[in-house]
Design an enzyme around this catalytic site. Sequence first.
Site, PDB file in Angstrom:
ATOM      1  N   HIS A  14       1.058  -0.862  -0.160  1.00 61.09           N
ATOM      2  CA  HIS A  14       0.075   0.287   0.225  1.00 61.09           C
ATOM      3  C   HIS A  14       1.247   1.134   0.580  1.00 61.09           C
ATOM      4  O   HIS A  14       1.976   0.945   0.118  1.00 61.09           O
ATOM      5  CB  HIS A  14      -0.743  -0.148   1.476  1.00 61.09           C
ATOM      6  CG  HIS A  14      -0.121   0.452   2.667  1.00 61.09           C
ATOM      7  ND1 HIS A  14      -1.609   0.820   3.666  1.00 61.09           N
ATOM      8  CD2 HIS A  14       1.208   0.567   2.568  1.00 61.09           C
ATOM      9  CE1 HIS A  14       0.143   1.104   4.474  1.00 61.09           C
ATOM     10  NE2 HIS A  14       0.890   1.073   4.350  1.00 61.09           N
ATOM     11  N   CYS A  33       5.245   5.428   5.338  1.00 64.12           N
ATOM     12  CA  CYS A  33       4.206   4.707   4.208  1.00 64.12           C
ATOM     13  C   CYS A  33       3.747   5.814   3.276  1.00 64.12           C
ATOM     14  O   CYS A  33       2.983   5.496   2.277  1.00 64.12           O
ATOM     15  CB  CYS A  33       2.766   3.702   5.582  1.00 64.12           C
ATOM     16  SG  CYS A  33       3.032   2.818   6.481  1.00 64.12           S
ATOM     17  N   HIS A  39       4.526  -0.269  -0.594  1.00 66.60           N
ATOM     18  CA  HIS A  39       5.932  -0.920   0.491  1.00 66.60           C
ATOM     19  C   HIS A  39       4.968  -1.811   0.979  1.00 66.60           C
ATOM     20  O   HIS A  39       3.657  -1.849   0.901  1.00 66.60           O
ATOM     21  CB  HIS A  39       6.410  -0.296   1.470  1.00 66.60           C
ATOM     22  CG  HIS A  39       5.536   0.146   2.382  1.00 66.60           C
ATOM     23  ND1 HIS A  39       4.657   1.676   2.082  1.00 66.60           N
ATOM     24  CD2 HIS A  39       5.028   0.138   3.793  1.00 66.60           C
ATOM     25  CE1 HIS A  39       4.054   1.599   2.761  1.00 66.60           C
ATOM     26  NE2 HIS A  39       3.668   1.099   3.516  1.00 66.60           N
ATOM     27  N   HIS A  41       2.941  -4.927   3.988  1.00 67.91           N
ATOM     28  CA  HIS A  41       3.141  -5.111   5.109  1.00 67.91           C
ATOM     29  C   HIS A  41       2.881  -6.130   5.401  1.00 67.91           C
ATOM     30  O   HIS A  41       1.501  -6.822   4.746  1.00 67.91           O
ATOM     31  CB  HIS A  41       1.687  -4.362   5.897  1.00 67.91           C
ATOM     32  CG  HIS A  41       2.115  -2.496   6.036  1.00 67.91           C
ATOM     33  ND1 HIS A  41       3.253  -2.196   7.309  1.00 67.91           N
ATOM     34  CD2 HIS A  41       2.034  -1.797   5.732  1.00 67.91           C
ATOM     35  CE1 HIS A  41       3.291  -1.237   7.001  1.00 67.91           C
ATOM     36  NE2 HIS A  41       2.415  -1.119   6.291  1.00 67.91           N
ATOM     37  N   ASP A  79      -5.050 -10.728  -0.515  1.00 68.85           N
ATOM     38  CA  ASP A  79      -3.470 -10.845  -0.321  1.00 68.85           C
ATOM     39  C   ASP A  79      -2.517 -10.865  -2.030  1.00 68.85           C
ATOM     40  O   ASP A  79      -3.037 -10.955  -2.787  1.00 68.85           O
ATOM     41  CB  ASP A  79      -3.434 -12.520   0.244  1.00 68.85           C
ATOM     42  CG  ASP A  79      -2.733 -13.203   0.357  1.00 68.85           C
ATOM     43  OD1 ASP A  79      -1.542 -12.520   1.104  1.00 68.85           O
ATOM     44  OD2 ASP A  79      -2.606 -14.290   0.264  1.00 68.85           O
ATOM     45  N   HIS A  80      -1.370 -10.761  -1.186  1.00 70.78           N
ATOM     46  CA  HIS A  80      -0.653  -9.898  -2.403  1.00 70.78           C
ATOM     47  C   HIS A  80      -0.839  -9.820  -4.056  1.00 70.78           C
ATOM     48  O   HIS A  80      -0.410  -9.882  -4.487  1.00 70.78           O
ATOM     49  CB  HIS A  80       0.499 -11.235  -3.262  1.00 70.78           C
ATOM     50  CG  HIS A  80       0.637 -11.915  -2.403  1.00 70.78           C
ATOM     51  ND1 HIS A  80       0.159 -12.840  -1.566  1.00 70.78           N
ATOM     52  CD2 HIS A  80       2.286 -13.045  -2.860  1.00 70.78           C
ATOM     53  CE1 HIS A  80       1.619 -13.456  -0.312  1.00 70.78           C
ATOM     54  NE2 HIS A  80       2.757 -13.067  -1.592  1.00 70.78           N
ATOM     55  N   GLU A 124      -1.891  -3.965  10.880  1.00 70.92           N
ATOM     56  CA  GLU A 124      -0.715  -3.638   9.266  1.00 70.92           C
ATOM     57  C   GLU A 124       0.437  -3.580  10.726  1.00 70.92           C
ATOM     58  O   GLU A 124       1.230  -4.369  10.035  1.00 70.92           O
ATOM     59  CB  GLU A 124      -0.873  -2.290   9.935  1.00 70.92           C
ATOM     60  CG  GLU A 124      -0.150  -1.139   8.464  1.00 70.92           C
ATOM     61  CD  GLU A 124      -0.671  -0.369   8.932  1.00 70.92           C
ATOM     62  OE1 GLU A 124      -1.555   0.466   7.200  1.00 70.92           O
ATOM     63  OE2 GLU A 124       0.041   0.681   8.817  1.00 70.92           O
TER      64      GLU A 124
HETATM   65 NI    NI Z   1       2.224   0.890   5.142  1.00 69.64          NI
END
Ligand code: NI
Length: 134
Positions: A14, A33, A39, A41, A79-80, A124
């Site tokens: 995200h 972020c 990047h 999480h 996911d992914h 997160e």
């Molecule tokens: Ni982040």
Amino acid sequence: MVYLTRKEHFCSSHRLFNPKFTEEENLALYGKCAYANGHGHNYEIEVTVAGDPAPETGMIMDLKKLANIIDAEILEKVDHRHLNFDVEFLRGVIPTAENLATIFWGILAPRITAGKLYCVRVYETPNNFAEYRG
Ligand code: NI
């Protein structure tokens, strides 16, 4: 009233960024972020259902069913994936843990037919989580 929780895991990318703000303002607001290319999480999600166990089964709802609902409605879609670009139900949403918890609730609540959805918690990081209770 008994509370029953299923925990699941997903990995997503995200970027926290509000286009109304400048680059500098976004960095001040969201820190790392806000970095331009996003990047990842390792997210955890905890979905809690509240109800009274049925006398015949001792269960509020079948946890396998709950796991299947979370998998089909949430995990398969996030996911992914990159949450800013790849997920239809997150279009135009700043993908904070708060917003994820709220939106996941809206998706899951109508699917829970035994007991009632009580809480959706989204981690997160191991230290940061948001929960929504409707
Ligand atoms: Ni982040």
